[in-house]
Design a protein around this motif. Structure first.
Motif, PDB file in Angstrom:
ATOM      1  N   ARG A  76      21.058 105.069  77.422  1.00 56.85           N
ATOM      2  CA  ARG A  76      21.494 104.226  76.297  1.00 56.85           C
ATOM      3  C   ARG A  76      20.772 102.885  76.298  1.00 56.85           C
ATOM      4  O   ARG A  76      20.382 102.372  75.240  1.00 56.85           O
ATOM      5  CB  ARG A  76      23.008 104.026  76.337  1.00 56.85           C
ATOM      6  N   ILE A  77      20.574 102.313  77.490  1.00 55.79           N
ATOM      7  CA  ILE A  77      19.845 101.048  77.597  1.00 55.79           C
ATOM      8  C   ILE A  77      18.411 101.239  77.113  1.00 55.79           C
ATOM      9  O   ILE A  77      17.900 100.445  76.314  1.00 55.79           O
ATOM     10  CB  ILE A  77      19.866 100.530  79.057  1.00 55.79           C
ATOM     11  N   THR A  78      17.763 102.301  77.581  1.00 58.94           N
ATOM     12  CA  THR A  78      16.378 102.573  77.193  1.00 58.94           C
ATOM     13  C   THR A  78      16.269 102.810  75.689  1.00 58.94           C
ATOM     14  O   THR A  78      15.350 102.306  75.043  1.00 58.94           O
ATOM     15  CB  THR A  78      15.824 103.773  77.983  1.00 58.94           C
ATOM     16  N   GLU A  79      17.202 103.559  75.121  1.00 56.41           N
ATOM     17  CA  GLU A  79      17.200 103.784  73.674  1.00 56.41           C
ATOM     18  C   GLU A  79      17.315 102.468  72.920  1.00 56.41           C
ATOM     19  O   GLU A  79      16.602 102.236  71.943  1.00 56.41           O
ATOM     20  CB  GLU A  79      18.353 104.708  73.275  1.00 56.41           C
ATOM     21  N   TRP A  80      18.216 101.592  73.383  1.00 58.15           N
ATOM     22  CA  TRP A  80      18.408 100.302  72.721  1.00 58.15           C
ATOM     23  C   TRP A  80      17.124  99.476  72.815  1.00 58.15           C
ATOM     24  O   TRP A  80      16.696  98.864  71.833  1.00 58.15           O
ATOM     25  CB  TRP A  80      19.579  99.549  73.346  1.00 58.15           C
ATOM     26  N   LEU A  81      16.521  99.457  74.006  1.00 64.35           N
ATOM     27  CA  LEU A  81      15.280  98.704  74.186  1.00 64.35           C
ATOM     28  C   LEU A  81      14.176  99.248  73.286  1.00 64.35           C
ATOM     29  O   LEU A  81      13.399  98.484  72.702  1.00 64.35           O
ATOM     30  CB  LEU A  81      14.835  98.737  75.650  1.00 64.35           C
ATOM     31  N   ASP A  82      14.098 100.574  73.157  1.00 62.98           N
ATOM     32  CA  ASP A  82      13.085 101.184  72.294  1.00 62.98           C
ATOM     33  C   ASP A  82      13.303 100.839  70.824  1.00 62.98           C
ATOM     34  O   ASP A  82      12.354 100.718  70.061  1.00 62.98           O
ATOM     35  CB  ASP A  82      13.052 102.703  72.482  1.00 62.98           C
ATOM     36  N   GLU A  83      14.555 100.694  70.434  1.00 67.59           N
ATOM     37  CA  GLU A  83      14.860 100.345  69.043  1.00 67.59           C
ATOM     38  C   GLU A  83      14.634  98.863  68.748  1.00 67.59           C
ATOM     39  O   GLU A  83      14.370  98.492  67.612  1.00 67.59           O
ATOM     40  CB  GLU A  83      16.316 100.692  68.723  1.00 67.59           C
ATOM     41  N   HIS A  84      14.765  98.014  69.770  1.00 70.75           N
ATOM     42  CA  HIS A  84      14.738  96.564  69.552  1.00 70.75           C
ATOM     43  C   HIS A  84      13.585  95.848  70.260  1.00 70.75           C
ATOM     44  O   HIS A  84      13.605  94.626  70.374  1.00 70.75           O
ATOM     45  CB  HIS A  84      16.073  95.950  70.009  1.00 70.75           C
ATOM     46  N   TYR A  85      12.573  96.561  70.714  1.00 68.46           N
ATOM     47  CA  TYR A  85      11.499  95.923  71.478  1.00 68.46           C
ATOM     48  C   TYR A  85      10.682  94.934  70.658  1.00 68.46           C
ATOM     49  O   TYR A  85      10.026  94.053  71.207  1.00 68.46           O
ATOM     50  CB  TYR A  85      10.572  96.972  72.107  1.00 68.46           C
ATOM     51  N   LYS A  86      10.734  95.046  69.335  1.00 68.51           N
ATOM     52  CA  LYS A  86       9.963  94.131  68.488  1.00 68.51           C
ATOM     53  C   LYS A  86      10.672  92.792  68.306  1.00 68.51           C
ATOM     54  O   LYS A  86      10.095  91.854  67.781  1.00 68.51           O
ATOM     55  CB  LYS A  86       9.709  94.765  67.119  1.00 68.51           C
ATOM     56  N   GLU A  87      11.902  92.718  68.760  1.00 62.74           N
ATOM     57  CA  GLU A  87      12.689  91.498  68.617  1.00 62.74           C
ATOM     58  C   GLU A  87      12.687  90.727  69.933  1.00 62.74           C
ATOM     59  O   GLU A  87      12.503  91.319  70.989  1.00 62.74           O
ATOM     60  CB  GLU A  87      14.144  91.871  68.266  1.00 62.74           C
ATOM     61  N   PRO A  88      12.908  89.415  69.866  1.00 61.40           N
ATOM     62  CA  PRO A  88      13.060  88.670  71.127  1.00 61.40           C
ATOM     63  C   PRO A  88      14.246  89.246  71.903  1.00 61.40           C
ATOM     64  O   PRO A  88      15.302  89.521  71.334  1.00 61.40           O
ATOM     65  CB  PRO A  88      13.341  87.240  70.672  1.00 61.40           C
ATOM     66  N   LEU A 117      14.480  95.360  83.339  1.00 62.37           N
ATOM     67  CA  LEU A 117      14.492  95.450  81.879  1.00 62.37           C
ATOM     68  C   LEU A 117      13.238  94.789  81.293  1.00 62.37           C
ATOM     69  O   LEU A 117      12.619  95.322  80.373  1.00 62.37           O
ATOM     70  CB  LEU A 117      15.738  94.768  81.315  1.00 62.37           C
ATOM     71  N   THR A 118      12.864  93.657  81.843  1.00 63.39           N
ATOM     72  CA  THR A 118      11.679  92.943  81.369  1.00 63.39           C
ATOM     73  C   THR A 118      10.418  93.767  81.595  1.00 63.39           C
ATOM     74  O   THR A 118       9.551  93.835  80.708  1.00 63.39           O
ATOM     75  CB  THR A 118      11.560  91.573  82.067  1.00 63.39           C
ATOM     76  N   GLU A 119      10.308  94.392  82.754  1.00 64.23           N
ATOM     77  CA  GLU A 119       9.142  95.235  83.026  1.00 64.23           C
ATOM     78  C   GLU A 119       9.059  96.383  82.024  1.00 64.23           C
ATOM     79  O   GLU A 119       7.979  96.702  81.522  1.00 64.23           O
ATOM     80  CB  GLU A 119       9.197  95.794  84.455  1.00 64.23           C
ATOM     81  N   TYR A 120      10.217  96.996  81.717  1.00 64.48           N
ATOM     82  CA  TYR A 120      10.208  98.087  80.734  1.00 64.48           C
ATOM     83  C   TYR A 120       9.781  97.556  79.360  1.00 64.48           C
ATOM     84  O   TYR A 120       8.975  98.184  78.671  1.00 64.48           O
ATOM     85  CB  TYR A 120      11.573  98.774  80.631  1.00 64.48           C
ATOM     86  N   LEU A 121      10.327  96.409  78.961  1.00 60.05           N
ATOM     87  CA  LEU A 121       9.978  95.840  77.655  1.00 60.05           C
ATOM     88  C   LEU A 121       8.492  95.526  77.565  1.00 60.05           C
ATOM     89  O   LEU A 121       7.862  95.790  76.528  1.00 60.05           O
ATOM     90  CB  LEU A 121      10.780  94.561  77.399  1.00 60.05           C
ATOM     91  N   VAL A 122       7.930  94.980  78.631  1.00 61.21           N
ATOM     92  CA  VAL A 122       6.494  94.681  78.626  1.00 61.21           C
ATOM     93  C   VAL A 122       5.705  95.969  78.468  1.00 61.21           C
ATOM     94  O   VAL A 122       4.789  96.053  77.646  1.00 61.21           O
ATOM     95  CB  VAL A 122       6.080  93.920  79.908  1.00 61.21           C
ATOM     96  N   ARG A 123       6.064  97.001  79.225  1.00 61.72           N
ATOM     97  CA  ARG A 123       5.367  98.290  79.113  1.00 61.72           C
ATOM     98  C   ARG A 123       5.495  98.864  77.714  1.00 61.72           C
ATOM     99  O   ARG A 123       4.536  99.388  77.157  1.00 61.72           O
ATOM    100  CB  ARG A 123       5.919  99.287  80.138  1.00 61.72           C
ATOM    101  N   ARG A 124       6.686  98.763  77.141  1.00 61.78           N
ATOM    102  CA  ARG A 124       6.913  99.309  75.792  1.00 61.78           C
ATOM    103  C   ARG A 124       6.090  98.555  74.763  1.00 61.78           C
ATOM    104  O   ARG A 124       5.483  99.141  73.871  1.00 61.78           O
ATOM    105  CB  ARG A 124       8.406  99.239  75.458  1.00 61.78           C
TER     106      ARG A 124
END
Length: 175
Positions: A76-88, A117-124
């Motif tokens: 669920r966290i990963t899904e949320w990050l994938d949906e919102h990675y373009k936002e701060p 979480l930050t590492e995942y966001l950077v990769r995404r």
């Protein structure tokens, strides 16, 4: 499976067609040193894990709801990050959405996913930037604003750290 949650053997041979095909694709993707192949390899690994999970569904030992709940939270966290990675990114917003504490989210994600979480966001964000660099004629400045609304200098720094080259060098290398 590696933590002893499977009660019985799941695969009796590697002749299973879907498994065999996935393993062949993985082998081909692993042979290339191309950054695009690296992304493909990661996606194939995810497909393999999901395939194994599906096959092992009936073999899971009952009573391990805590482990499965953690996996569900990570998904669920990963899904949320994938949906919102373009936002701060704001951890509080994610915690509010999932009805979990920010500390709990950070801890279970780091433990379960093996990265912050930050590492995942950077990769995404870098993955999206690579796609945009390969598929569009956007400038680096335009692409920097796309995934997360970053400044061009910070975006270039983040990209270089993740890929070992600047966005411009990456774009030149794939053309």
């Amino acid at each position: 499976m590696r933590k002893g949650m499977v009660a019985r053997q799941v695969f009796y041979s590697l002749e299973h067609a879907a498994m065999s095909g996935l393993l062949e694709e993985l082998q081909q993707a692993a042979a290339g040193a191309d950054p695009v192949e690296e992304e493909k390899l990661a996606l194939l690994m995810l497909r393999l894990v999901l395939f194994i999970e599906e096959q092992a569904k009936d073999a899971i030992v009952p009573g391990l709801s805590s482990a499965s709940r953690t996996v569900t939270h990570i998904e669920r966290i990963t899904e949320w990050l994938d949906e919102h990675y373009k936002e701060p990114f704001r951890l509080e917003r994610l915690a509010e959405h999932l009805h979990l504490s920010p500390y709990h989210i950070s801890r279970i994600y780091k433990d379960g996913a093996g990265m912050t979480l930050t590492e995942y966001l950077v990769r995404r964000r870098v993955r999206e930037a690579c796609r945009l660099l390969a598929d569009t004629g956007f400038t680096v400045k335009e692409i920097a604003a796309e995934p997360g609304g970053l400044s061009p200098s910070y975006f270039s720094q983040m990209f270089r750290k993740a890929k070992g080259m600047t966005p411009g060098q990456y774009k030149s290398s794939i053309r």
